[in-house]
Design an enzyme around this catalytic site. Sequence first.
Site, mmCIF file in Angstrom:
data_model
loop_
_atom_site.group_PDB
_atom_site.id
_atom_site.type_symbol
_atom_site.label_atom_id
_atom_site.label_comp_id
_atom_site.label_asym_id
_atom_site.label_seq_id
_atom_site.Cartn_x
_atom_site.Cartn_y
_atom_site.Cartn_z
ATOM 1 N N THR A 285 -19.395 61.372 66.197
ATOM 2 C CA THR A 285 -18.202 62.008 65.631
ATOM 3 C C THR A 285 -18.476 62.378 64.180
ATOM 4 O OG1 THR A 285 -17.315 59.949 64.718
ATOM 5 C CG2 THR A 285 -16.683 60.547 66.965
ATOM 6 N N ASP A 286 -17.729 63.344 63.676
ATOM 7 C CA ASP A 286 -17.775 63.538 62.241
ATOM 8 C C ASP A 286 -16.828 62.524 61.616
ATOM 9 O OD1 ASP A 286 -18.226 64.200 59.709
ATOM 10 O OD2 ASP A 286 -17.488 66.252 59.805
ATOM 11 N N TYR A 287 -17.422 61.622 60.920
ATOM 12 C CA TYR A 287 -16.695 60.606 60.175
ATOM 13 C C TYR A 287 -15.541 60.038 61.012
ATOM 14 C CZ TYR A 287 -16.429 58.188 55.752
ATOM 15 O OH TYR A 287 -16.497 57.232 54.784
#
Length: 738
Positions: A285-287
């Site tokens: 995931t992004d962040y």
Amino acid sequence: MKILYTFIPCVLFVLCSCTPERNKDRSSVDARIDSLISIMTLDEKVGQLTLYTSDLDVTGAHIRKGYLDDLKAGKVGAIFNAIGADYTRKLQQISVDETRLGIPLLFGYDVVHGYKTIFPIPLGETASWDLTAMELSARISAEEASSVGLHWTFAPMVDVSRDPRWGRIMEGAGEDTYLGTQAAIARVKGFQGDDLAASNTVLACVKHFAAYGAAQAGRDYNTVDISERSLREDYLPPFKAAIDAGVGSIMTSFNEYDGVPATGNRFLLTDILQKEWGFTGFVVTDYTSIMEMVQHGIAADTLSATRLSFDAGVDMDMQSGFFEDKLGILVKEKVVSEESINNAVRKVLKKKYALGLFEDPYRYSNAAREKETLMKPEFLEAARDIARKSIVLLKNNKQTLPLPKSVKRIAVIGPLANSTNDLLGAWSGQGEGKNCISLLAGIQAAGAGTVVYAKGCNINDDSLQYIAESVKVARTADVVVLALGEAAWMSGEAASRANIELPGVQQKLADEIFKTGKPVVVVLMNGRPLAIPDLDKKADAILETWFLGTQAGHAIADVLFGDYNPSGKLPVSFPISVGQVPVYYNQKSTGRPFDATNKYTSKYLDVGNEPLYPFGYGLSYTQFDYGEITLSKHEMATGDTLTVRCVISNVGQMDGKEVVQLYVRDLVGSVTRPVKELIGFQKIMIKAGESKELTFEITAGDLSFYRLDMTYGAEPGNFQVFVGGNSRDTKASAFSLK
Ligand code: BGC
């Protein structure tokens, strides 16, 4: 590792003792990984899907107590922002020696345009149109990053973007899908090399999947609402190309696509990525984007956000801790199957294996190598060369440039003239201002004439107090080099701007300097296209230098004094005004294309349709003349290859490199087609007075697109073909596809 030896000594022994080199037999690797999975607890499995950050502060990297406890409990498989051979070794030791199974950690970091030796921001580097240079900077970045214990970079960022307001445009390859695709391949190859197990290569992570660059109004994290046709045609090809080039991981994006946040979007992460493209690496995931699905309003609580993202195809949770908290519950409730957890774990372990971490978990954490690798002289040399290749000459009236070395007095003025930190740009890893050559230092080092300096104004405030002094300094000089632009923090993540003119009072400073009547060379430093029509009118010469990194000042001086003939070309259009945005070269015709004599055509009342500088544009100190295009035939069948020839002559006084660009237009399609599309380019050196014939080959594959029924292919009909030094000024011919 000791407990594992107690339970099943042979499994880890076999896994550890097989190097990737010695064992190319996939099925036996799979079998070994499967035996490891078979003895893992659910918590340990979820741990492999959990990525935490180590914090960086002035005293160095450190890990929060809570994360450390999780790490010791085998609940963390990967850590990012842990840097330094000693520190990564220390954390690795905890994972290897203090957890039940001793599975090595994966260390990630945003090595976006360099780790310690900083290269131009990716947008700027793409202006070189030099794929070898792009691969080399990624290669060197990998050499440096791997020497400090890193295994994994969150790069390349391949988001196509047509919006200069969006601060993250600096991280990508600009507005064009074809150029972006070529850049993506070069960068993946550079980071990963031929062998992931080599101790000087790192796993790449192509990001952000998908369409993040289409954020409405250029506002970071904003909604994306585009057609599937545009998604597939404009935004996805660089990702697909990166996957075909072997990229091992992919990061989701913060935005939604078609009403579903990318991190919970099964269409993107499973249907396209896995089923259509057969991607076998892992998805991170992004962040905290799993957590953000609650704010998006697609998940009521943390449990459903976790389920949504895992079901959609996410394998690893960065930072939110939701997988750690909730995946186990979902398995126990039989909402998520343990087999699907095993699949995700398998993907992660395979990459650890491919990196050689089971063979030697410490192979990248080598303090001696770190010491001898960072900022090696040859890396700095490469950084200087790549930086000068990335500079774009936007204007050069009466051959103001290059400056003669015999010039007596040069005034170097402007808020960026003596800056070092800004020249590193955003996402500059462990780059430090103290190692960066400012423009002033670069000009001084070139040893031409007396150099005087004045700051002129600050980058971004209202104060006029330094302007009078700088005008005085300008008056004493034979030429003024005026360094204007943005601070590094004004582009990058969460750095959108609604106004893309020069910030603060810089235009005012420039106007006062122009009034002195001295020749003025503007050196722009910025992370995005700026709207600079006034500078274009009044400056004698303009160099677009982006943020060029550690060697910026030397590279710019090389160009200013003609030691290097600029050859960069814009990878993105520069608008006249922000009101034109999005303005990009491969637009559609519309039913009422621009006609100055007809009010009822597609245009503005107050500004033209054309950008100030078009995509692909950039001057040289020499001039190139393009001959007429000749085609090997004017009718081609689907299986044929059409050869396009064009003679390009260097009719100026200096040897120079030219980026020759090939565009096509499909005149009539089952869906409308762009007025021009880049399908090829070549960067060639032509000596002064010489001519070269260039050939390009076109096949039906180059003419393909998503047709009305969404199948991909070319359609018979008439085409125009264009060759030129930018997307606007081209020679044309025509052919048809039978
Ligand atoms: C960015 C990513 C980056 C990640 C880790 C996020 O905020 O969007 O591009 O890789 O942080 O630093």
